[in-house]
Design a protein around this motif. Structure first.
Motif, mmCIF file in Angstrom:
data_model
loop_
_atom_site.group_PDB
_atom_site.id
_atom_site.type_symbol
_atom_site.label_atom_id
_atom_site.label_comp_id
_atom_site.label_asym_id
_atom_site.label_seq_id
_atom_site.Cartn_x
_atom_site.Cartn_y
_atom_site.Cartn_z
ATOM 1 N N MET A 1 0.841 -1.188 0.000
ATOM 2 C CA MET A 1 0.000 0.000 0.000
ATOM 3 C C MET A 1 0.880 1.244 0.000
ATOM 4 S SD MET A 1 -2.970 0.976 2.678
ATOM 5 C CE MET A 1 -3.638 2.594 2.692
ATOM 6 N N VAL A 2 0.424 2.237 -0.696
ATOM 7 C CA VAL A 2 1.147 3.499 -0.760
ATOM 8 C C VAL A 2 1.100 4.167 0.610
ATOM 9 C CG1 VAL A 2 1.225 5.754 -1.872
ATOM 10 C CG2 VAL A 2 0.531 3.750 -3.182
ATOM 11 N N LYS A 3 2.208 4.758 1.023
ATOM 12 C CA LYS A 3 2.263 5.452 2.312
ATOM 13 C C LYS A 3 1.719 6.871 2.173
ATOM 14 C CE LYS A 3 4.425 2.194 4.553
ATOM 15 N NZ LYS A 3 3.808 1.427 5.570
ATOM 16 N N TYR A 4 0.929 7.287 3.135
ATOM 17 C CA TYR A 4 0.344 8.628 3.126
ATOM 18 C C TYR A 4 0.692 9.324 4.418
ATOM 19 C CZ TYR A 4 -2.359 6.674 -0.664
ATOM 20 O OH TYR A 4 -2.720 6.083 -1.833
ATOM 21 N N ASN A 5 0.656 10.643 4.381
ATOM 22 C CA ASN A 5 0.811 11.431 5.587
ATOM 23 C C ASN A 5 -0.455 11.223 6.407
ATOM 24 O OD1 ASN A 5 0.734 13.444 7.533
ATOM 25 N ND2 ASN A 5 1.720 14.950 6.217
ATOM 26 N N SER A 6 -0.347 10.434 7.451
ATOM 27 C CA SER A 6 -1.515 10.029 8.238
ATOM 28 C C SER A 6 -2.266 11.223 8.828
ATOM 29 C CB SER A 6 -1.071 9.090 9.356
ATOM 30 O OG SER A 6 -2.185 8.665 10.094
ATOM 31 N N ALA A 7 -1.555 12.197 9.345
ATOM 32 C CA ALA A 7 -2.214 13.356 9.961
ATOM 33 C C ALA A 7 -3.002 14.138 8.913
ATOM 34 C CB ALA A 7 -1.191 14.254 10.635
ATOM 35 N N GLU B 1 -6.750 8.110 -3.375
ATOM 36 C CA GLU B 1 -5.766 7.039 -3.537
ATOM 37 C C GLU B 1 -5.893 6.008 -2.420
ATOM 38 O OE1 GLU B 1 -3.638 6.337 -6.087
ATOM 39 O OE2 GLU B 1 -4.791 7.923 -7.070
ATOM 40 N N TRP B 2 -6.149 6.466 -1.218
ATOM 41 C CA TRP B 2 -6.308 5.555 -0.088
ATOM 42 C C TRP B 2 -7.538 4.673 -0.315
ATOM 43 C CZ3 TRP B 2 -9.869 4.543 3.766
ATOM 44 C CH2 TRP B 2 -9.395 3.811 4.867
ATOM 45 N N GLN C 1 -9.898 -2.393 -4.853
ATOM 46 C CA GLN C 1 -9.455 -3.683 -5.370
ATOM 47 C C GLN C 1 -10.041 -4.820 -4.530
ATOM 48 O OE1 GLN C 1 -5.198 -3.968 -5.488
ATOM 49 N NE2 GLN C 1 -5.192 -6.160 -5.845
ATOM 50 N N PHE C 2 -10.013 -4.672 -3.215
ATOM 51 C CA PHE C 2 -10.573 -5.673 -2.309
ATOM 52 C C PHE C 2 -12.059 -5.876 -2.583
ATOM 53 C CE2 PHE C 2 -13.015 -6.197 1.636
ATOM 54 C CZ PHE C 2 -12.588 -7.441 2.033
ATOM 55 N N TRP C 3 -12.810 -4.777 -2.662
ATOM 56 C CA TRP C 3 -14.252 -4.883 -2.862
ATOM 57 C C TRP C 3 -14.591 -5.389 -4.254
ATOM 58 C CZ3 TRP C 3 -17.124 -5.643 0.950
ATOM 59 C CH2 TRP C 3 -16.814 -5.089 2.191
ATOM 60 N N THR C 4 -13.814 -5.046 -5.241
ATOM 61 C CA THR C 4 -14.057 -5.546 -6.592
ATOM 62 C C THR C 4 -13.914 -7.061 -6.617
ATOM 63 O OG1 THR C 4 -13.317 -3.472 -7.561
ATOM 64 C CG2 THR C 4 -13.301 -5.393 -8.998
#
Length: 125
Positions: free
Chosen positions: A1-7, A85-86, A92-95
């Motif tokens: 999974m792509v990393k995102y700025n969580s805050a 993006e998140w 993909q999971f739900w598809t």
């Protein structure tokens, strides 16, 4: 999974969680508006509207320019991209799950169709 700025992602989702803030963002898609114009459609004080606007600013969804006594707000949709993006990662999971369900339902329909073809009711004359 792509990393995102969580805050930042948390701030975006918190901002989008409220229907008033989503409506404010919707209003800004047409044109920049003053704080008063953003608050006008809602049954709330200017101070309450300002709190919503500050939360939208903290998420980066609104940029405010001060022109004299007027605070002009403009939409900045860029922070929503990280949220999209998140969510796309989980699409993909739900598809996969929905495709499996569709295959199961089609198989059941075929089985039911074969059973009903074998059991034709007698017609009375």
């Amino acid at each position: 999974m792509v990393k995102y700025n969580s805050a930042q992602l948390d701030d975006v989702f918190q901002a989008l969680a409220d229907p008033t803030r989503r409506a404010m963002l919707g209003s800004l898609t047409k044109q920049p508006l003053s704080v008063g114009e953003l608050a006008e459609p809602f049954d709330m004080s200017l101070a309450a509207a300002s709190k919503h606007i500050k939360l939208l600013e903290r998420a980066g969804l609104i940029e405010r320019n001060v022109q004299g006594r007027t605070h002009l707000c403009r939409l900045n949709a860029q922070p929503m991209h990280a949220g999209m993006e998140w969510l796309r990662h989980y699409e993909q999971f739900w598809t996969q799950k929905l495709d499996a369900l569709e295959a199961l339902l089609r198989a059941e329909d075929e089985t039911a169709g074969k059973k009903s073809a074998r059991k034709k009711p007698h017609r009375r004359r």
